[in-house]
Write a protein that holds these residues in place. Structure first.
Motif, PDB file in Angstrom:
ATOM      1  N   ARG A 160      -1.009 -10.155   3.185  1.00  0.00           N
ATOM      2  CA  ARG A 160      -0.984  -8.634   3.999  1.00  0.00           C
ATOM      3  C   ARG A 160      -0.061  -8.282   3.786  1.00  0.00           C
ATOM      4  NH1 ARG A 160      -4.286 -12.877   7.940  1.00  0.00           N
ATOM      5  NH2 ARG A 160      -5.984 -10.857   8.200  1.00  0.00           N
ATOM      6  N   ASP A 161       0.196  -7.292   3.474  1.00  0.00           N
ATOM      7  CA  ASP A 161       1.094  -6.415   3.063  1.00  0.00           C
ATOM      8  C   ASP A 161       1.386  -5.372   3.441  1.00  0.00           C
ATOM      9  OD1 ASP A 161       2.894  -5.680   0.444  1.00  0.00           O
ATOM     10  OD2 ASP A 161       1.713  -3.853   0.364  1.00  0.00           O
ATOM     11  N   LEU A 162       2.315  -5.055   4.093  1.00  0.00           N
ATOM     12  CA  LEU A 162       3.388  -4.021   5.051  1.00  0.00           C
ATOM     13  C   LEU A 162       4.456  -3.348   4.139  1.00  0.00           C
ATOM     14  CD1 LEU A 162       2.745  -2.829   7.783  1.00  0.00           C
ATOM     15  CD2 LEU A 162       4.812  -4.558   8.440  1.00  0.00           C
ATOM     16  N   PRO A 163       3.924  -1.966   3.486  1.00  0.00           N
ATOM     17  CA  PRO A 163       4.810  -0.937   2.919  1.00  0.00           C
ATOM     18  C   PRO A 163       5.374  -0.554   4.293  1.00  0.00           C
ATOM     19  CG  PRO A 163       2.879  -0.632   2.296  1.00  0.00           C
ATOM     20  CD  PRO A 163       2.631  -1.050   3.667  1.00  0.00           C
ATOM     21  N   ALA A 164       6.780   0.444   3.742  1.00  0.00           N
ATOM     22  CA  ALA A 164       7.785   0.670   4.781  1.00  0.00           C
ATOM     23  C   ALA A 164       7.174   2.406   5.052  1.00  0.00           C
ATOM     24  CB  ALA A 164       9.144   1.102   4.141  1.00  0.00           C
ATOM     25  N   LYS A 165       7.125   2.200   6.374  1.00  0.00           N
ATOM     26  CA  LYS A 165       6.820   3.492   6.944  1.00  0.00           C
ATOM     27  C   LYS A 165       7.399   5.091   5.736  1.00  0.00           C
ATOM     28  CE  LYS A 165       7.337   7.045  11.119  1.00  0.00           C
ATOM     29  NZ  LYS A 165       8.116   7.511  11.771  1.00  0.00           N
ATOM     30  N   GLY A 166       5.899   6.173   5.458  1.00  0.00           N
ATOM     31  CA  GLY A 166       7.042   7.074   4.973  1.00  0.00           C
ATOM     32  C   GLY A 166       6.226   6.482   3.307  1.00  0.00           C
ATOM     33  N   TYR A 191      -5.349  -0.168   3.134  1.00  0.00           N
ATOM     34  CA  TYR A 191      -4.062   0.099   3.819  1.00  0.00           C
ATOM     35  C   TYR A 191      -4.383   0.667   4.645  1.00  0.00           C
ATOM     36  CZ  TYR A 191      -1.369  -2.720   0.092  1.00  0.00           C
ATOM     37  OH  TYR A 191      -0.460  -3.766  -0.754  1.00  0.00           O
ATOM     38  N   ASN A 192      -4.536   0.153   6.114  1.00  0.00           N
ATOM     39  CA  ASN A 192      -4.249   0.785   7.488  1.00  0.00           C
ATOM     40  C   ASN A 192      -3.140   0.065   8.410  1.00  0.00           C
ATOM     41  OD1 ASN A 192      -6.275   2.242   6.954  1.00  0.00           O
ATOM     42  ND2 ASN A 192      -7.684   0.698   7.279  1.00  0.00           N
ATOM     43  N   SER A 193      -1.896   0.130   7.632  1.00  0.00           N
ATOM     44  CA  SER A 193      -0.855  -0.625   8.435  1.00  0.00           C
ATOM     45  C   SER A 193      -1.146  -2.229   8.884  1.00  0.00           C
ATOM     46  CB  SER A 193       0.042  -0.280   9.485  1.00  0.00           C
ATOM     47  OG  SER A 193       1.345  -0.261  10.005  1.00  0.00           O
ATOM     48  N   PRO A 194      -1.178  -3.209   8.428  1.00  0.00           N
ATOM     49  CA  PRO A 194      -0.778  -3.215   6.898  1.00  0.00           C
ATOM     50  C   PRO A 194      -2.283  -3.708   5.973  1.00  0.00           C
ATOM     51  CG  PRO A 194      -1.078  -5.367   7.719  1.00  0.00           C
ATOM     52  CD  PRO A 194      -1.242  -4.310   8.812  1.00  0.00           C
ATOM     53  N   GLY A 195      -2.145  -3.895   4.614  1.00  0.00           N
ATOM     54  CA  GLY A 195      -3.474  -3.655   4.060  1.00  0.00           C
ATOM     55  C   GLY A 195      -3.865  -4.990   3.535  1.00  0.00           C
ATOM     56  N   ASP A 196      -4.491  -5.377   3.362  1.00  0.00           N
ATOM     57  CA  ASP A 196      -5.259  -6.950   3.098  1.00  0.00           C
ATOM     58  C   ASP A 196      -5.971  -7.061   1.824  1.00  0.00           C
ATOM     59  OD1 ASP A 196      -4.214  -7.764   5.608  1.00  0.00           O
ATOM     60  OD2 ASP A 196      -6.570  -7.959   6.573  1.00  0.00           O
TER      61      ASP A 196
END
Length: 293
Positions: A160-166, A191-196
């Protein structure tokens, strides 16, 4: 004899914590190399049997000496039998993992058991990016996630990956590569905050590398942006959480600065005020029509 899961590693069957194992191959080692070779009898032959409760047997064996061994499986450590053999008093003893037996006419030998201890899986996760310095709004960054499997294989592995906002995942930019299988075909991560990233079953020693491109919003406010990632899977003993450099979570940082090379252009309205320096009610003698004045 029996094959059992020696959960406490004591080399003894029993105690209420050992589940019997099925699906393992036991064989008669005829050449003494403790490896299953062609023409050697196994529990899949007509004169032998094995079941899902860990029981096995060889029938109608002629009198003589036999070596009974098992085919070891990845992710397991044999705990019984382990016998020392001394060939010379000055040498270190060698180890044998087989039963050495002698059968006489009419013998019925039992309890030639094999114990194996399950090795828990271990997942290690890292994350990096190719920023290498400051980035500007409207740019992009490539992120790389690496999951390493050791000890034993896992099923239902998910990163599970969570990019920064923006920072927006760029669809179609993903790549998944395994050191054991090459490029992997999986469902594109959403990627729907986070991506699986659904990786499925992974084997012992497998290293899976995932990469993708994230686009930075053109209106991104300058600042230091952190991201996160974590992973888990399923082992025989239950869920397994990946370990990173600082615990279960790993991440990177990207510093976004003002884009000085793309300064917005603004229209400026100029108003010029002047003074009338003189006035006349007659024009110079040019022959012009005085009505224009």
């Amino acid at each position: 004899g029996y094959k059992w899961n020696d959960q406490d590693g004591d080399g003894q069957r029993g105690g209420g914590d050992e589940d019997l194992l099925g699906g393992w191959t036991i064989f008669l080692d005829e050449n003494g190399n403790e490896q299953l070779d062609e023409e050697e009898s196994t529990t899949t032959e007509e004169n032998a049997s094995s079941d899902n409760f860990g029981r096995y047997s060889f029938r109608d064996l002629l009198p003589g000496e036999y070596s009974i061994c098992e085919v070891t499986q990845n992710g397991w450590t044999q705990t019984f039998p382990i016998n020392q053999i001394y060939n010379d008093e000055d040498e270190e003893p060698s180890l044998t993992y087989c039963h050495k037996i002698t059968i006489n006419s009419g013998d019925d030998l039992t309890e030639q058991n094999f114990g194996n201890q399950y090795v828990p899986p271990r997942l290690t996760l890292t994350k990096t990016n190719d920023a290498g310095g400051d980035r500007t709004p409207g740019g992009s960054v490539t992120f790389t996630l690496t999951l390493t499997v050791s000890g034993n294989g896992v099923t239902n592995a998910i990163v599970r990956d969570l990019p920064a906002k923006g920072f927006k995942y760029r669809a179609g930019s993903w790549i998944v590569f395994s050191n054991l299988r090459g490029f992997m075909t999986i469902t594109q991560p959403e990627y729907n905050s986070p991506g699986d990233w659904n990786l499925g079953s992974l084997a012992t020693g497998e290293i899976v590398t995932m990469s993708y491109v994230a686009d930075i919003d053109s209106a991104q406010t300058p600042g230091l942006y952190n991201d996160l990632a974590w992973a888990n899977g399923q082992g025989i003993g239950g869920p397994v959480t990946a370990v990173g450099s600082d615990g279960a979570f790993v991440g990177t940082q990207v510093n976004v600065i003002k884009n000085t090379q793309d300064t917005p252009t603004r229209e400026v309205e100029q108003k010029v005020e002047g003074q009338v320096l003189g006035a006349t009610t007659t024009l110079p003698a040019t022959g012009a029509d005085t009505r224009w004045l």
